[in-house]
Design an enzyme around this catalytic site. Structure first.
Site, PDB file in Angstrom:
ATOM      1  N   THR A   1       0.810  -1.222   0.000  1.00  8.48           N
ATOM      2  CA  THR A   1       0.000   0.000   0.000  1.00  8.48           C
ATOM      3  C   THR A   1       0.841   1.269   0.000  1.00  8.48           C
ATOM      4  OG1 THR A   1      -0.178  -0.090   2.416  1.00  8.48           O
ATOM      5  CG2 THR A   1      -1.949  -1.107   1.142  1.00  8.48           C
ATOM      6  N   GLY A   2       2.163   1.141   0.164  1.00 11.70           N
ATOM      7  CA  GLY A   2       3.039   2.303   0.061  1.00 11.70           C
ATOM      8  C   GLY A   2       3.258   2.701  -1.386  1.00 11.70           C
TER       9      GLY A   2
ATOM     10  N   THR B   1      14.743  -3.181  -0.090  1.00 12.26           N
ATOM     11  CA  THR B   1      15.079  -2.046   0.767  1.00 12.26           C
ATOM     12  C   THR B   1      16.573  -1.761   0.837  1.00 12.26           C
ATOM     13  OG1 THR B   1      13.179  -2.673   2.123  1.00 12.26           O
ATOM     14  CG2 THR B   1      14.709  -1.040   3.041  1.00 12.26           C
TER      15      THR B   1
ATOM     16  N   GLU C   1      32.060  -6.229  -8.135  1.00  7.96           N
ATOM     17  CA  GLU C   1      32.575  -4.885  -7.947  1.00  7.96           C
ATOM     18  C   GLU C   1      33.652  -4.922  -6.869  1.00  7.96           C
ATOM     19  OE1 GLU C   1      29.099  -2.674  -6.891  1.00  7.96           O
ATOM     20  OE2 GLU C   1      29.079  -3.388  -4.833  1.00  7.96           O
TER      21      GLU C   1
ATOM     22  N   HIS D   1      28.040   1.268  -3.318  1.00  9.82           N
ATOM     23  CA  HIS D   1      27.528   0.255  -2.412  1.00  9.82           C
ATOM     24  C   HIS D   1      28.319   0.218  -1.113  1.00  9.82           C
ATOM     25  CE1 HIS D   1      25.562  -2.252  -5.849  1.00  9.82           C
ATOM     26  NE2 HIS D   1      24.781  -1.291  -5.408  1.00  9.82           N
TER      27      HIS D   1
END
Length: 293
Positions: free
Chosen positions: A17-18, A101, A211, A249
């Site tokens: 719902t975000g 996330t 990387e 990162h």
């Protein structure tokens, strides 16, 4: 013709719902993903309209799994709630939890990854773009229109380089592309994906994108030497990165000669992996590999 994800995977979205959850649910459905439920605590009984479908929302992952048989979750929740969301998914029996996330505290990741391992469940991420099996399903934020189905497997630490490699080789196509994330601690690793692609009869060759920082690529090289018979080409981001600087990162930091792009390239080439100096050069190496098969 895939690893981890196919058209039959039943996906739920934690945080549906975000704003990000709703946006990417629309995009996933447009790519063919079978999204069966959403989860937002306190909003059970509501629905979300996405991709021309009405998706039921549940208060908990357990309720969603019981009602829909979901077996994969894509997590779009703020960093401070991510550990709880992943543990909830594991407790509900979700086989694979894809954690999009960014900014999850490292100690939280260590805890929920250990918890998932103990339960025999897979974590992809955090801080990752997810995974896509073109033409079948797309779990995460990878653009669904930049590649077609094919026989190349792709595993990458970088989201944007995942997209670039898919686009560069879009005419050949991919079995599955997995963005594993670039944090110092992640769930699914290069080695996990290499093992799965090696076992997948519909993957003929593998692109591995790493990387600077850490030793994941060196460990992957050792695994390739002993366990992978399919051709592998590689790219290591950060050939021009200055020593001691964190580059993008959280895991991409070089100390001395440890974790440098040159060291990783040397380790990979020593076991027969062809390494490109740019993403485009790497794509060309893969074209040559495919042409020779």
């Amino acid at each position: 013709m895939s690893i981890y994800l196919n058209k039959d995977t039943r996906v739920l979205v934690q945080g549906i719902t975000g704003g990000e959850g709703t946006k990417h649910t629309n995009r996933m459905i447009a790519s063919g993903t079978n999204i069966v439920a959403g989860v937002t605590p306190g909003k059970g009984g509501q629905t979300v309209e996405a991709g021309g479908q009405v998706i039921p929302v549940f208060n908990s992952v357990g309720d969603a799994v019981e009602a829909t048989g979901a077996d994969m979750s894509v997590v779009f929740v703020p960093p401070k709630f991510t550990k709880g969301a992943v543990i909830e998914a594991v407790d509900a029996g979700i086989e694979t939890t894809v954690v999009i996330t960014e900014g999850v505290p490292i100690h939280d990741t260590a805890q929920f990854f250990a918890y998932a391992q103990e339960a025999g469940k897979r974590i992809i991420g955090p801080n990752c773009p997810g995974l896509i099996t073109p033409g079948q399903s797309n779990a995460g934020i990878i653009p669904g229109t930049i590649a077609k189905p094919g026989r190349i497997g792709l595993v990458s630490k970088s989201g944007t380089l995942t997209y670039q490699m898919m686009f560069e080789l879009r005419d050949i196509g991919f079995s599955t592309c997995v963005g594993i994330g670039g944090d110092p601690i992640i769930g699914t690793t290069h080695i996990d994906c290499l093992e799965a692609f090696e076992a997948d009869p519909d993957t003929d060759a593998i692109v591995m994108i790493g990387e600077i920082g850490g030793d994941a690529e060196e460990r992957a090289a050792a695994f390739i030497a002993d366990n992978v018979s399919k051709p592998v080409v590689g790219y290591v981001a950060g050939f021009t990165a200055p020593e001691g600087k964190t580059m993008g990162h959280a895991g991409a930091i070089v100390s001395g000669s440890s974790g440098t792009a040159a060291a990783k390239q040397e380790a990979l080439e020593a076991v027969g992996v062809k390494v490109g100096k740019t993403p485009s050069a790497t794509a060309q190496l893969m074209r040559e590999v495919i042409a020779s098969l």
